[in-house]
Enzyme design. Structure first.
Site, PDB file in Angstrom:
ATOM      1  N   CYS A 142      31.675  37.179 -34.445  1.00 20.01           N
ATOM      2  CA  CYS A 142      31.586  35.737 -34.177  1.00 20.01           C
ATOM      3  C   CYS A 142      31.642  35.441 -32.679  1.00 20.01           C
ATOM      4  O   CYS A 142      30.747  35.823 -31.950  1.00 20.01           O
ATOM      5  CB  CYS A 142      32.660  34.989 -34.964  1.00 20.01           C
ATOM      6  N   HIS A 237      31.243  36.160 -40.561  1.00 19.16           N
ATOM      7  CA  HIS A 237      32.558  36.713 -40.873  1.00 19.16           C
ATOM      8  C   HIS A 237      32.510  37.492 -42.183  1.00 19.16           C
ATOM      9  O   HIS A 237      32.964  37.005 -43.226  1.00 19.16           O
ATOM     10  CB  HIS A 237      33.593  35.594 -40.975  1.00 19.16           C
ATOM     11  N   GLU A 239      34.404  39.710 -42.890  1.00 20.60           N
ATOM     12  CA  GLU A 239      35.785  40.060 -43.234  1.00 20.60           C
ATOM     13  C   GLU A 239      36.538  38.971 -43.984  1.00 20.60           C
ATOM     14  O   GLU A 239      37.649  39.210 -44.487  1.00 20.60           O
ATOM     15  CB  GLU A 239      36.565  40.417 -41.952  1.00 20.60           C
TER      16      GLU A 239
END
Length: 307
Positions: A142, A237, A239
């Protein structure tokens, strides 16, 4: 094999409750294995949440990974207890003479600011440059991806007309579909995004050193790579856990007038029905492939030979 984590790290208990195998540092030292050395520079405000999200994905590998958390000297976290930072994080100054097989640099809540106005920008630039010669492969996530593109190539971010918020399908660039990073992937995959700034794909294409591996019309380039995977840039993202966007949405609801529901996220577009999780399988596969093909299979056995 499990991840080796600092003793008493909160993520250990959380992940053990999910039946994810992790071991603390004390037990790990008893095993005669050369673990992969991974360092995480966590710039997110809620550090314990981000630690747990990343460790959950990194655990999906048969390799033993020794995780170190890095902190900045030029910035003090306001949302994480000082005791946690002192116990589990090590300043860059103390790590600059070490080498690592892999590194992850997270996003940061400073995307509205020009890079030069970020208080820790000089230290971040130094870490970016250090990673090029001290780490086999680095994931920039990001804001970190945008910042690295700016630091390395002068590619500036662009302000978006409104927040990019939700789950967006990404198309893999055809010529890169068979590279190891996407081994086992489908033709497209979903990725969470939550940001106010973006990267113009036309600007990236002016740089011949960067390969655009995946992109979409709504998000722009989402995964980029250079130096055969020594640097990998992710604008979203992968994650994020299933509840992250919901937590962010409910946190901001009523505080600002421009808050919109995350796109393609809730079942039947109804927050009361909860998230529809459509990205976790590819997220696990992505991190597994990165660790296996771009860290383990490329890093030297003698870690000091990284250059």
């Amino acid at each position: 094999m499990p991840l080796r984590l600092p003793d008493k790290l909160p993520a250990i208990k959380m992940l053990e409750d999910e039946n994810i195998f992790v071991i603390d540092e004390t037990r790990g030292h008893s095993q005669d294995i050369r673990p992969l050395k991974l360092v995480i520079l966590n710039l997110m405000p809620l550090k314990i949440t981000t630690e747990t999200d990343l460790i959950r994905l990194l655990s999906n590998t048969p390799l033993q990974i020794d995780v170190t958390f890095m902190k900045l000297k030029s910035h003090t976290s306001k949302n994480t207890p000082i005791e946690h930072m002192r116990q589990f994080y090590i300043a860059f100054d103390e790590l600059r003479n070490r080498k690592f097989d892999g590194m992850i640099i997270t996003g940061a809540p400073v995307e509205d600011m020009p890079y030069e106005e970020v208080t820790y920008w000089p230290e971040i630039q130094e870490i970016f440059a250090w990673a090029k010669t001290h780490v086999t492969s680095t994931l920039y996530i990001c804001w970190a991806a945008q910042a690295a593109l700016y630091a390395f190539h002068g590619i500036d971010k662009i302000r978006l007309p409104k927040k990019l918020f939700g789950i967006f399908p990404q198309d893999i660039t055809p010529e890169y579909h068979d590279i190891p990073l996407f081994r086992g992937f489908d033709t497209f995959f979903n990725m969470p995004h939550s940001r106010h700034a973006g990267t113009d794909i036309a600007d990236v294409r002016t740089c011949s050193d960067i390969s655009i591996l995946a992109a979409s019309e709504k998000t722009g380039p989402s995964i980029m790579m250079e130096r055969d995977g020594r640097e990998i840039y992710i604008t979203g993202h992968m994650e994020y856990n299933p509840e992250t966007l919901d937590t962010e949405y409910r946190r901001d609801l009523g505080k600002r007038d421009d808050v919109e529901k995350p796109i393609n996220y809730y079942k039947n577009d109804d927050p009361d029905q909860g998230p529809l999780v459509t990205w976790r399988a590819h997220a696990n596969l992505f991190f597994h492939n990165w660790i296996n093909y771009y860290v383990y299979q490329k890093t030297p056995y003698n870690i000091d030979e990284i250059n």
